[in-house]
Each structure stands twice: as C-alpha cells, then as structure tokens.
Design an enzyme around this catalytic site. Structure first.
Site, short mmCIF file in Angstrom:
data_model
loop_
_atom_site.label_atom_id
_atom_site.label_comp_id
_atom_site.label_asym_id
_atom_site.label_seq_id
_atom_site.Cartn_x
_atom_site.Cartn_y
_atom_site.Cartn_z
N GLU A 86 -1.57 -0.45 -13.47
CA GLU A 86 -1.43 -1.91 -13.43
C GLU A 86 -1.36 -2.44 -14.85
OE1 GLU A 86 -1.46 -3.84 -10.39
OE2 GLU A 86 -1.08 -1.78 -9.79
N LYS A 113 -6.07 -2.43 -1.37
CA LYS A 113 -5.20 -1.73 -0.42
C LYS A 113 -6.00 -1.33 0.84
CE LYS A 113 -2.26 -0.04 -4.16
NZ LYS A 113 -2.11 1.02 -5.16
N VAL A 145 0.86 -1.20 0.00
CA VAL A 145 0.00 0.00 0.00
C VAL A 145 0.89 1.24 0.00
CG1 VAL A 145 -1.85 1.26 1.17
CG2 VAL A 145 -1.68 -1.22 1.45
N1 HSE Z 1 -1.30 0.75 -10.10
C1 HSE Z 1 -1.06 1.27 -8.80
C2 HSE Z 1 -1.48 2.73 -8.79
C3 HSE Z 1 0.37 1.21 -8.36
O1 HSE Z 1 -1.84 3.30 -9.83
O2 HSE Z 1 -1.44 3.30 -7.72
C4 HSE Z 1 0.75 0.00 -7.60
O3 HSE Z 1 -0.03 -0.24 -6.49
#
Ligand code: HSE
Length: 430
Positions: A190, A205, A132
């Site tokens: 992602e 998260k 997180v």
């Molecule tokens: N894809 C996530 C974001 C990053 O855009 O915060 C990794 O947790």
C-alpha cells in the site's frame, strides 16, 4: 447493442490497467460476453502525470462531478482508495441511480452497511471483486457459487506484502526491512505500507469475507489484529525446524455459535496447502458443509490481476444495463445462526512461545511449573543455545490452551529473575 457508458474515478495503477484492458481487449470481451463498454470520462486530481496508455484529453477531468452528474453514465468505477472522499463519491453515484464498481476494501469494511443499504434502496448494484484477493474470484465464490453452503471457516493469506516478507525471511534469510523494501519496489505494498504489515489491510478484507460468508457486518475495530512487525528471523527458523511456516492469516470461523474473527501471524504445518503460498501470492481456504474444503489461489495484487477483477464487475453490470434488467444487490446480512463474537481471551489454540532465559538449572522447571498451574501442557521444548552468562532462547510448543490462561501464566513467568524480555507468542493454526 448499445455501449454501456462508464466513468472512472482514480487514474492510478489500477485505473490505468482498467483503461488499458478495455482499450486492448474490448473487442475480445464483446465477442466473449456480447457487451460493449465505453469509458467516457476519467477523473483524477493529477492529470499531468504520464501514464502508459493513450486517452483523449477531452475524456480527462479533475472534476469528479462531471462523472457523478452525467445522466449518460451508468457505471461509476471508484479506484481512489481510502475512506474519504471515496465514500462521498460512491454515495453520490448511488443516489444518482448509478451502479458502482469499487476495489476499496477500507471503504467497504468501514461503511459497507450504509453503501449496500443505499444501493438496495435505489435498486442498483455495487460490485467489489477486486477488493479482496486481486484477481482471485473469491467474492463471487462466496456470494454466488457457494450459495448452498453453510460456511464453517475462512482462512486467508490476503495480504501479499506480508506474505512476501515472511517468504523472503523464511526462504532467503532476508531481513524484514530489506524484504519490505523489495515488496514496495514490486508495487504490491500500500502507499502506506504500515497497513500491510500491521494487519489492517487483511482486517479490512476479512470484514468483507465475513459478511459474505457469515452474513454479519463486523466492526473492523472489534477484529483482533496483530501484524508481522514483531516476527524475528530466528522465530521463523525455529518454527521451520519443527516443520512449521509462519504466515499472516486472516481467520473467520464459527466456534460454538460464536464468530471467531482475527488476523495474526500463525504457525501452520509446512504440509498444509496454505504453507505453499509463497511470495506475494494470496489464497483463501474455505470450509463449507457441502464443498468440504476449497482453496482459491492467485495474484492478490498488481495491475493486471486487479484490473481483471474490476473489468469483470464492469462487464457483469454492463450486461444487465444493456438488456435493461438491473442486477439487484443480494441480502448479504443474513442469519447464519451466529450469536455474537468470540472474545480473543476465550479462544483456544496451540502456541509457539519463545522465552529469553538465563542458562542455569531450574529455569525450565520454573517455567513449566507456572504453565502447569494454568493447565497449559507443553508438547515440545528445546533450548537453542548454551551461554552461561547471557539469556538464551527457550522455545516451546504447547497443547491447546485458552488465551487468557496463557496470558496470565506468561505475566507471572515474565517476572521471574531468570527471564529477560517479554516472551514471544505465536498462535498455531487450529
Ligand atoms: N497491499 C495489498 C497487499 C494489495 O499487499 O496485498 C492490495 O490489496
């Protein structure tokens, strides 16, 4: 002091960052923390891809069992993401008495209970600071530094991609699509960016933060989640005219003994500290009975920040291994006095509502009459354009209303002849 042997599963962006960090800063870390870490093996499906770091070929393998079955390896670092086969690897490492470091939020949100339970049973540790907020030390803050606090609320901007998109729309008037494209180019999204924009990455998260803050395993499927995919540029503009920003917030708070856990776009005053969190940055705003209000801010993704968190976990465990005193998993599932979950229908909030309505006398009176029947009071209202034949936006902010009452009122308003399309509703921060 002996070198603590570590095996890495997953040699992607973060894996490469961890290897680079330990290679480049290993001596510095040894001076600072008195511990030496050696990556003895790295497993990845694809060994052909070029990485910007030099690793002896003998350390690389496509066979994860060369790590999981190696008795010399004390720490397994899982950086492949997703639930399977990551879960299988983590469980096997724990069963073999190895400590685990992971950045895998989806895995912990879905199987944390099982994983932490097994770690406790085996007397080993699972560390997950990078899961997180990237480089923000929120896991440590909640589980260690705020130990004396009863946590009252957590509000997080914990998806950099969504925050980047909303910031670009608000500041540069960019379209959703082009802002998403640049988030992908920056490498913060992602692999499947749907999880970023539909709110699920934030929900994973949030489930982890809720466990640490409130001692409750929350089933991710029970978290109310709404992403940013339906936010239009004009809603961002209208909200701004009233002094509000729209942010994707992950919220966990105690409300009358119940746990209110949700992820959705939220209007917050442009003066609120969280409104100043722009671009791909993350922030977690925590209220506790002793700390009052605390804001943790920083880079929520990216190779360096995430590797910083992973290396910190490795170093913590390595220290304990080096002195032969295992770090035990704390009991995260404690009684914080919470008795059940708050249903979304019972949540009270102020709302931003946009109706598309035919521009003729009596329409606003009809809308406000129906809202009044459900005891929903309007705090501001404005019609944004004038156009005799077409539907125009009528935008309002309400005072506190119960969600299920608002839903009922809107379903009646939606059926009025003068209303075109489904009203847009965005909750306001409370
Ligand atoms: N894809 C996530 C974001 C990053 O855009 O915060 C990794 O947790």
């Amino acid at each position: 002091m002996k070198k603590v042997k570590t095996g890495l599963i997953g040699f992607g962006t973060v894996g490469t960052g961890v290897v680079k960090t330990l290679a480049g800063k290993g001596a510095f870390i040894k001076k600072k923390r008195g511990v030496a870490v050696e990556i003895v093996r790295i497993a990845d499906k694809d060994l052909r891809r070029k990485r910007p770091v030099k690793v002896p070929r003998s350390k690389l393998t496509t066979d994860v069992n060369k790590i999981l079955n190696d008795p010399a390896i004390d720490i397994v670092v899982e950086l492949i993401g997703g639930i399977q086969p990551a879960k299988k690897f983590v469980m096997k490492a724990l069963k073999a008495g190895k400590h685990v470091v992971t950045a895998n939020k989806a895995l912990l949100a879905n199987s944390g209970k099982e994983i932490f339970g097994l770690a406790r049973k085996k007397g080993v540790t699972v560390r997950f600071e990078a899961s997180v907020g990237g480089g923000i030390p929120v896991i440590k803050a909640l589980s260690e530094d705020f130990a004396a606090n009863t946590i009252q609320a957590i509000y997080g901007i914990i998806n950099g991609t969504s925050n980047y998109i909303l910031s670009k729309m608000e500041e540069d008037g960019e379209s959703f699509k082009s802002a998403l494209k640049s988030a992908q180019d920056l490498g913060i999204a992602e692999r499947n960016p749907l999880l970023d924009i539909n709110g699920m990455d934030s929900a994973h998260k949030l489930a982890i933060l809720t466990l640490l803050g409130f001692g409750r395993y929350v089933d991710v499927k029970k978290i109310f989640v709404e992403g940013i995919q339906n936010i239009e540029l004009r809603d961002i503009r209208y909200a701004k005219q009233w002094g509000y920003s729209i942010k994707l917030l992950a919220i966990a708070k105690e409300d009358g003994g119940r746990l209110d856990v949700r992820v959705h776009p939220t209007l917050l005053s442009s003066k609120h500290l969280l409104a100043g969190v722009r671009g791909a940055q993350n922030a977690i705003y925590i209220k506790g009975d002793m700390i009052g209000e605390s804001l943790l801010y920083g880079e929520g993704a990216g190779q360096k920040a995430t590797s910083s968190a992973v290396v910190s976990d490795i170093v913590d465990i390595a220290e304990s291994v080096a002195v032969g005193k295992a770090l035990e998993m704390p009991n995260m599932n404690f009684d914080s006095g919470i008795r059940g979950m708050k249903e979304i229908g019972k949540v009270k909030s102020r709302y931003y509502i946009r109706f598309m309505a035919v521009d003729k006398p009596g329409v606003l009176a009809a809308i406000s009459g129906i809202l009044a029947r459900f005891k929903i009071s309007i705090s501001s209202v404005t019609q944004k354009e004038r156009h005799k034949e077409h539907a125009v936006p009528i935008v309002m902010l309400t005072h506190d209303a119960v969600e299920q009452d608002l839903k009922k009122a809107l379903s009646i308003i939606y059926r009025l002849n003068a209303i075109a399309g489904k009203p847009v509703t965005i909750r306001m921060m409370r």
